[in-house]
Design a protein around this motif. Structure first.
Motif, short mmCIF file in Angstrom:
data_model
loop_
_atom_site.label_atom_id
_atom_site.label_comp_id
_atom_site.label_asym_id
_atom_site.label_seq_id
_atom_site.Cartn_x
_atom_site.Cartn_y
_atom_site.Cartn_z
N GLY A 75 0.78 -1.22 0.00
CA GLY A 75 0.00 0.00 0.00
C GLY A 75 0.82 1.28 0.00
N LEU A 76 1.99 1.25 -0.65
CA LEU A 76 2.89 2.40 -0.63
C LEU A 76 2.82 3.18 -1.94
CD1 LEU A 76 6.01 0.68 0.95
CD2 LEU A 76 4.34 2.15 2.11
N ARG A 131 5.46 8.16 2.26
CA ARG A 131 6.30 8.45 1.09
C ARG A 131 7.73 7.99 1.34
NH1 ARG A 131 3.83 13.45 1.41
NH2 ARG A 131 5.80 14.53 1.91
N THR A 132 8.21 8.21 2.55
CA THR A 132 9.57 7.76 2.88
C THR A 132 9.66 6.24 2.79
OG1 THR A 132 9.98 9.65 4.33
CG2 THR A 132 11.32 7.69 4.68
N ALA A 133 8.63 5.55 3.30
CA ALA A 133 8.62 4.09 3.22
C ALA A 133 8.58 3.63 1.76
CB ALA A 133 7.42 3.53 3.99
N ALA A 134 7.83 4.36 0.92
CA ALA A 134 7.75 4.03 -0.50
C ALA A 134 9.11 4.20 -1.16
CB ALA A 134 6.70 4.90 -1.18
N GLN A 135 9.78 5.31 -0.86
CA GLN A 135 11.12 5.51 -1.41
C GLN A 135 12.07 4.41 -0.96
OE1 GLN A 135 13.16 9.23 -1.26
NE2 GLN A 135 11.32 10.46 -1.64
N ASP A 136 11.98 4.05 0.31
CA ASP A 136 12.86 3.00 0.82
C ASP A 136 12.62 1.68 0.12
OD1 ASP A 136 13.99 4.79 2.60
OD2 ASP A 136 12.82 4.10 4.33
N PHE A 137 11.33 1.39 -0.18
CA PHE A 137 11.03 0.14 -0.89
C PHE A 137 11.62 0.16 -2.29
CE2 PHE A 137 8.51 -2.60 -3.62
CZ PHE A 137 8.50 -3.78 -2.90
N MET A 150 3.43 2.45 -8.24
CA MET A 150 3.87 3.15 -7.04
C MET A 150 3.90 4.67 -7.21
SD MET A 150 6.67 0.94 -4.92
CE MET A 150 6.56 2.14 -3.59
N GLN A 151 3.72 5.15 -8.43
CA GLN A 151 3.65 6.60 -8.62
C GLN A 151 2.40 7.17 -7.97
OE1 GLN A 151 2.35 7.75 -12.92
NE2 GLN A 151 3.16 5.67 -13.03
N GLY A 152 1.35 6.37 -7.82
CA GLY A 152 0.14 6.82 -7.17
C GLY A 152 -0.73 7.71 -8.04
N ARG A 153 -1.57 8.52 -7.36
CA ARG A 153 -2.54 9.39 -8.03
C ARG A 153 -2.66 10.69 -7.24
NH1 ARG A 153 -6.18 6.30 -11.16
NH2 ARG A 153 -7.73 7.95 -11.01
N PHE A 154 -3.22 11.69 -7.88
CA PHE A 154 -3.57 12.88 -7.11
C PHE A 154 -5.06 12.84 -6.78
CE2 PHE A 154 -4.83 14.55 -11.30
CZ PHE A 154 -5.95 15.31 -11.01
N GLY A 155 -5.43 13.62 -5.77
CA GLY A 155 -6.82 13.68 -5.35
C GLY A 155 -6.90 13.99 -3.87
N GLY A 156 -8.08 14.40 -3.41
CA GLY A 156 -8.24 14.73 -2.01
C GLY A 156 -7.40 15.92 -1.64
N GLU A 157 -6.53 15.74 -0.66
CA GLU A 157 -5.72 16.86 -0.19
C GLU A 157 -4.47 17.10 -1.03
OE1 GLU A 157 -3.47 15.70 3.60
OE2 GLU A 157 -5.03 14.16 3.49
N VAL A 158 -4.25 16.29 -2.05
CA VAL A 158 -3.08 16.44 -2.92
C VAL A 158 -3.54 16.82 -4.32
CG1 VAL A 158 -1.04 15.33 -3.89
CG2 VAL A 158 -1.78 14.76 -1.57
N ALA A 194 8.41 14.03 -8.49
CA ALA A 194 9.71 14.53 -8.93
C ALA A 194 10.73 14.46 -7.81
CB ALA A 194 9.57 15.97 -9.44
N GLU A 195 10.30 14.80 -6.61
CA GLU A 195 11.19 14.75 -5.44
C GLU A 195 11.74 13.34 -5.24
OE1 GLU A 195 10.04 14.84 -0.87
OE2 GLU A 195 9.87 16.83 -1.75
N SER A 196 10.88 12.34 -5.37
CA SER A 196 11.32 10.96 -5.21
C SER A 196 12.26 10.54 -6.33
CB SER A 196 10.10 10.02 -5.17
OG SER A 196 9.40 10.16 -3.96
N LEU A 197 11.94 10.88 -7.55
CA LEU A 197 12.79 10.47 -8.67
C LEU A 197 14.15 11.15 -8.61
CD1 LEU A 197 10.34 10.16 -11.70
CD2 LEU A 197 10.85 8.55 -9.85
N GLU A 198 14.17 12.39 -8.10
CA GLU A 198 15.45 13.10 -7.94
C GLU A 198 16.35 12.36 -6.96
OE1 GLU A 198 16.38 15.30 -9.90
OE2 GLU A 198 15.04 17.04 -10.07
N ALA A 199 15.75 11.71 -5.97
CA ALA A 199 16.54 10.95 -5.00
C ALA A 199 16.90 9.56 -5.51
CB ALA A 199 15.77 10.83 -3.68
#
Length: 271
Positions: free
Chosen positions: A79-80, A90-96, A116-124, A134-139
């Motif tokens: 569920g990440l 998000r940190t757990a997703a990056q670690d995976f 794992m890229q997910g979706r936008f919606g709700g509060e995002v 982008a932040e995740s891919l940069e890392a």
């Protein structure tokens, strides 16, 4: 030189999904070798799902390569998501994803970010989700570079994501990154839904394309749907693509037939 590959899933939670082989890693390697494939793409629950040395042993015994490793179990099983509004998740997703890069990297296999890229919606919002991605891919892109492999990012169709759906959108997204170690996965099934012209979209993608899922319009093996592959083959020659074409297809009517049909189509088009 273009190379052929085929998928194997070891994730029970994804059973019924579009992977050709489901009955174990060794069976997949042995069957693929008999049919003349060059490599296997592995969809695993995580980096610890395969005993230490087992993948290397199969590579050495069969002469096949590992084309790529999927990270989708991060979403399906754990569920990440890289765009989760919860920073801890998000940190757990990056670690995976990082662990899967470390899993495939020593064998020259890049990790694929799809679901794992997910979706936008709700509060995002859409813009915020793209910023988080982008932040995740940069890392993660530079981490993959430690193994001299790219990180592979996959645009998905509208039913699976609402972030990036076309190759052109994917290229524009990569152009905003400071890392140059992220490439696109061009999945012909998703493209059949989202692109006006698949061959032209591949030409526009050019050297941003780092991996291809070779599959027909109905997510069955190449030749079992209505895709015209000749213009696609021509486009790949035009852009000088020399990576893998991997069957991420439903095992219909069964795994053996799907594998046979795919390699027949690959040989006809590219050999």
């Amino acid at each position: 030189m273009l190379r052929s590959a085929i998928t194997v899933s070891l994730v029970e939670e994804a059973r019924g999904g579009p992977f050709v082989y489901w009955d174990g890693l060794e069976n997949a390697f042995n069957d693929a070798k008999k049919l003349g494939y060059d490599a296997i793409e592995v969809f695993a629950p995580g980096p610890d799902a395969i005993p230490d040395g087992e993948l290397q042993r199969l590579v050495e015994s069969t002469g096949l390569k590992v084309a790529a490793v999927g990270t989708g179990a991060g979403m399906v099983k754990h569920g990440l998501s890289l765009t989760d509004p919860d920073s801890a998740k998000r940190t757990a997703a990056q670690d995976f994803v990082r662990s899967m890069i470390d899993f495939g990297g020593p064998l020259g296999a890049p990790a694929i970010i799809g679901s794992m890229q997910g979706r936008f919606g709700g509060e995002v919002s859409h813009e915020q989700a793209l910023d988080l991605l982008a932040e995740s891919l940069e890392a993660l892109g530079p981490h993959a570079a430690n193994y001299n492999v790219p990180l592979i990012y996959e645009p998905l169709n509208r039913y699976e994501t609402n972030l990036i759906k076309t190759i052109a959108e994917g290229v524009a997204f990569l152009n905003r990154l400071s890392t140059d170690n992220v490439k696109l996965l061009a999945d012909l099934f998703h493209m059949n839904i989202e692109e006006a012209n698949v061959a032209e979209a591949l030409r526009q993608g050019g050297d941003a394309i780092g991996h291809i899922h070779f599959v027909d319009s109905n997510r069955q093996a190449a030749g079992l749907g209505h895709t015209d592959f000749e213009p696609i083959a021509s486009a790949l020659r035009d852009i000088g693509y020399n990576g893998y074409l991997c069957a991420e297809a439903f095992p219909l009517p069964d795994s053996q037939t799907a594998a046979e049909k795919t390699i027949e189509a690959f040989n006809r088009l590219f050999r």
